[in-house]
Design a protein around this motif. Structure first.
Motif, PDB file in Angstrom:
ATOM      1  N   UNK A 145       1.375  -1.424  -0.191  1.00 11.53           N
ATOM      2  CA  UNK A 145      -0.196  -0.356   0.216  1.00 11.53           C
ATOM      3  C   UNK A 145       0.949   1.065   0.345  1.00 11.53           C
ATOM      4  N   UNK A 146       1.970   1.336   0.595  1.00  7.66           N
ATOM      5  CA  UNK A 146       2.812   2.727   0.498  1.00  7.66           C
ATOM      6  C   UNK A 146       3.866   2.583  -0.739  1.00  7.66           C
ATOM      7  N   UNK A 147       3.550   1.545  -1.898  1.00  6.25           N
ATOM      8  CA  UNK A 147       4.905   1.434  -3.237  1.00  6.25           C
ATOM      9  C   UNK A 147       4.245   2.388  -4.142  1.00  6.25           C
ATOM     10  N   UNK A 148       4.726   3.386  -5.003  1.00  9.26           N
ATOM     11  CA  UNK A 148       4.595   3.997  -5.917  1.00  9.26           C
ATOM     12  C   UNK A 148       3.044   3.342  -6.768  1.00  9.26           C
ATOM     13  N   UNK A 149       3.572   2.331  -7.646  1.00  9.86           N
ATOM     14  CA  UNK A 149       2.663   1.288  -7.980  1.00  9.86           C
ATOM     15  C   UNK A 149       1.284   1.394  -7.595  1.00  9.86           C
ATOM     16  N   UNK A 150       0.970   1.117  -6.027  1.00  8.45           N
ATOM     17  CA  UNK A 150      -0.047   1.121  -5.820  1.00  8.45           C
ATOM     18  C   UNK A 150      -1.045   2.152  -5.657  1.00  8.45           C
ATOM     19  N   UNK A 151      -0.510   3.110  -6.406  1.00  4.68           N
ATOM     20  CA  UNK A 151      -1.175   4.527  -6.403  1.00  4.68           C
ATOM     21  C   UNK A 151      -1.453   5.135  -7.493  1.00  4.68           C
ATOM     22  N   UNK A 152      -2.551   4.418  -8.400  1.00  7.49           N
ATOM     23  CA  UNK A 152      -2.783   4.329  -9.116  1.00  7.49           C
ATOM     24  C   UNK A 152      -3.167   5.373 -10.234  1.00  7.49           C
ATOM     25  N   UNK A 153      -3.259   6.572  -9.238  1.00  4.21           N
ATOM     26  CA  UNK A 153      -4.591   7.913  -9.354  1.00  4.21           C
ATOM     27  C   UNK A 153      -3.214   9.188 -10.263  1.00  4.21           C
ATOM     28  N   UNK A 154      -1.764   8.639  -9.800  1.00  3.93           N
ATOM     29  CA  UNK A 154      -0.581   9.667 -10.204  1.00  3.93           C
ATOM     30  C   UNK A 154      -0.163   9.245 -11.750  1.00  3.93           C
ATOM     31  N   UNK A 155      -0.467   7.716 -12.450  1.00  5.05           N
ATOM     32  CA  UNK A 155       0.090   6.633 -13.575  1.00  5.05           C
ATOM     33  C   UNK A 155      -1.020   7.493 -15.030  1.00  5.05           C
ATOM     34  N   UNK A 156      -0.633   7.610 -15.390  1.00  2.00           N
ATOM     35  CA  UNK A 156      -1.389   7.647 -17.058  1.00  2.00           C
ATOM     36  C   UNK A 156      -1.880   6.367 -17.814  1.00  2.00           C
ATOM     37  N   UNK A 157      -0.929   5.613 -17.595  1.00  2.00           N
ATOM     38  CA  UNK A 157      -0.596   4.686 -17.961  1.00  2.00           C
ATOM     39  C   UNK A 157       0.430   3.607 -17.779  1.00  2.00           C
ATOM     40  N   UNK A 158       0.428   2.674 -17.874  1.00  2.00           N
ATOM     41  CA  UNK A 158       1.881   1.733 -18.237  1.00  2.00           C
ATOM     42  C   UNK A 158       3.005   2.119 -18.125  1.00  2.00           C
ATOM     43  N   UNK A 159       4.133   1.895 -17.130  1.00  2.00           N
ATOM     44  CA  UNK A 159       5.736   2.232 -17.831  1.00  2.00           C
ATOM     45  C   UNK A 159       6.360   1.350 -18.566  1.00  2.00           C
ATOM     46  N   UNK A 160       7.128   1.744 -19.333  1.00  2.46           N
ATOM     47  CA  UNK A 160       7.513   0.445 -20.084  1.00  2.46           C
ATOM     48  C   UNK A 160       9.417   0.470 -20.250  1.00  2.46           C
ATOM     49  N   UNK A 161      10.141   0.197 -20.293  1.00  2.00           N
ATOM     50  CA  UNK A 161      10.938  -0.206 -20.316  1.00  2.00           C
ATOM     51  C   UNK A 161      12.059   0.099 -21.795  1.00  2.00           C
ATOM     52  N   UNK A 162      13.531   1.029 -22.513  1.00  2.65           N
ATOM     53  CA  UNK A 162      13.562   1.011 -23.047  1.00  2.65           C
ATOM     54  C   UNK A 162      15.564   0.462 -23.082  1.00  2.65           C
ATOM     55  N   UNK A 163      16.101  -0.546 -23.351  1.00  5.79           N
ATOM     56  CA  UNK A 163      17.452  -0.743 -23.409  1.00  5.79           C
ATOM     57  C   UNK A 163      18.210  -0.225 -24.826  1.00  5.79           C
ATOM     58  N   UNK A 164      19.077   0.071 -24.292  1.00  5.52           N
ATOM     59  CA  UNK A 164      20.103   0.438 -25.571  1.00  5.52           C
ATOM     60  C   UNK A 164      21.934   0.177 -25.429  1.00  5.52           C
ATOM     61  N   UNK A 165      22.412   0.596 -26.492  1.00  9.96           N
ATOM     62  CA  UNK A 165      23.759  -0.168 -25.770  1.00  9.96           C
ATOM     63  C   UNK A 165      23.953   1.098 -26.880  1.00  9.96           C
ATOM     64  N   UNK A 166      24.930   1.505 -26.052  1.00  4.29           N
ATOM     65  CA  UNK A 166      26.265   3.217 -26.749  1.00  4.29           C
ATOM     66  C   UNK A 166      27.093   3.030 -27.687  1.00  4.29           C
ATOM     67  N   UNK A 167      27.027   3.808 -28.757  1.00  5.12           N
ATOM     68  CA  UNK A 167      28.166   3.558 -29.615  1.00  5.12           C
ATOM     69  C   UNK A 167      29.248   4.791 -29.154  1.00  5.12           C
ATOM     70  N   UNK A 168      30.366   3.965 -28.677  1.00  4.27           N
ATOM     71  CA  UNK A 168      31.440   5.123 -28.439  1.00  4.27           C
ATOM     72  C   UNK A 168      32.625   5.078 -29.623  1.00  4.27           C
TER      73      UNK A 168
END
Length: 168
Positions: A145-168
Motif C-alpha cells: 500500500x506504500x508503494x508508488x505502483x499501488x497509487x494508480x491515480x498518479x500514473x497516466x498509463x503503464x510504465x515501460x522500459x527501453x534499453x540501448x547499447x552506447x556507441x562509442x
C-alpha cells in the motif's frame, strides 16, 4: 542540468554527433537501424526536434557505460510532487553496485513521461543488479500500500522500459 533526447536512424544521428564535437552527446542504438541521441548540457540543445528534460538527480558519467536502461513513467500533473519526492528520498544503493556507471532522474518539460535512466558497464551488470539485495531494498515497497505502483491515480498509463547499447 538540461537533458535532451532525439530519435532517428543511426546514420542520421552519427552525422549530427560529428557536427557537434564540442557537445556532450551519447549515441544509443537498438537492434536494427534505429537509435537515439542524448544531449546533456547546461544550455540549449542542438536538436531541432526531440524531448526536453531537467535532470532532478544525476550521479556518474554516462560515457563510462556501454549499456543504458530507461524506465519511462507517465505521471499526472497532480502526481508529480509525490513521484519526485519518492526519488528524492531514494536509498542511493544503486550507485554502489558493480558495473554501475550513471543515473539520471529526468523530469519532462515537453511531455508527461519521466525517465529514470541508468548506465552500466555491461548488460550483465544491470541484470546482476536486478537480482541483488540492493534492488530488493530499493523496491521493497513495490506491491504494498506504500508503494508508488499501488497509487494508480498518479500514473497516466503503464510504465515501460527501453534499453540501448552506447556507441562509442
Amino acid at each position: 542540468m538540461n537533458f535532451f533526447i532525439t530519435y532517428g536512424t543511426i546514420e542520421f544521428l552519427q552525422r549530427l554527433k560529428k557536427q557537434h564535437p564540442e557537445e556532450k552527446l551519447y549515441l544509443l542504438h537498438k537492434e536494427g537501424d534505429q537509435g537515439c541521441l542524448l544531449h546533456e548540457t547546461t544550455g540549449e540543445t542542438i536538436f531541432k526536434e526531440g524531448h526536453n528534460y531537467e535532470a532532478l538527480d544525476h550521479v556518474g558519467s554516462i560515457a563510462d557505460g556501454k549499456y543504458v536502461v530507461m524506465n519511462n513513467i507517465a505521471v499526472t500533473d497532480e502526481g508529480r510532487p509525490s513521484f519526485e519526492s519518492r526519488f528524492n528520498q531514494r536509498a542511493r544503493l544503486i550507485e554502489k553496485e558493480p558495473g554501475f556507471a550513471a543515473i539520471r532522474v529526468l523530469r519532462p518539460l515537453s511531455n508527461d513521461t519521466y525517465i529514470i535512466l541508468t548506465a552500466w558497464e555491461e548488460e550483465k551488470s544491470f541484470t546482476d543488479w536486478q537480482a541483488s539485495q540492493a534492488y530488493n531494498q530499493a523496491h521493497k515497497k513495490r506491491g504494498t500500500s506504500e508503494g508508488v505502483d499501488k497509487q494508480p491515480a498518479i500514473f497516466l498509463r503503464p510504465s515501460y522500459v527501453t534499453s540501448y547499447h552506447i556507441m562509442h
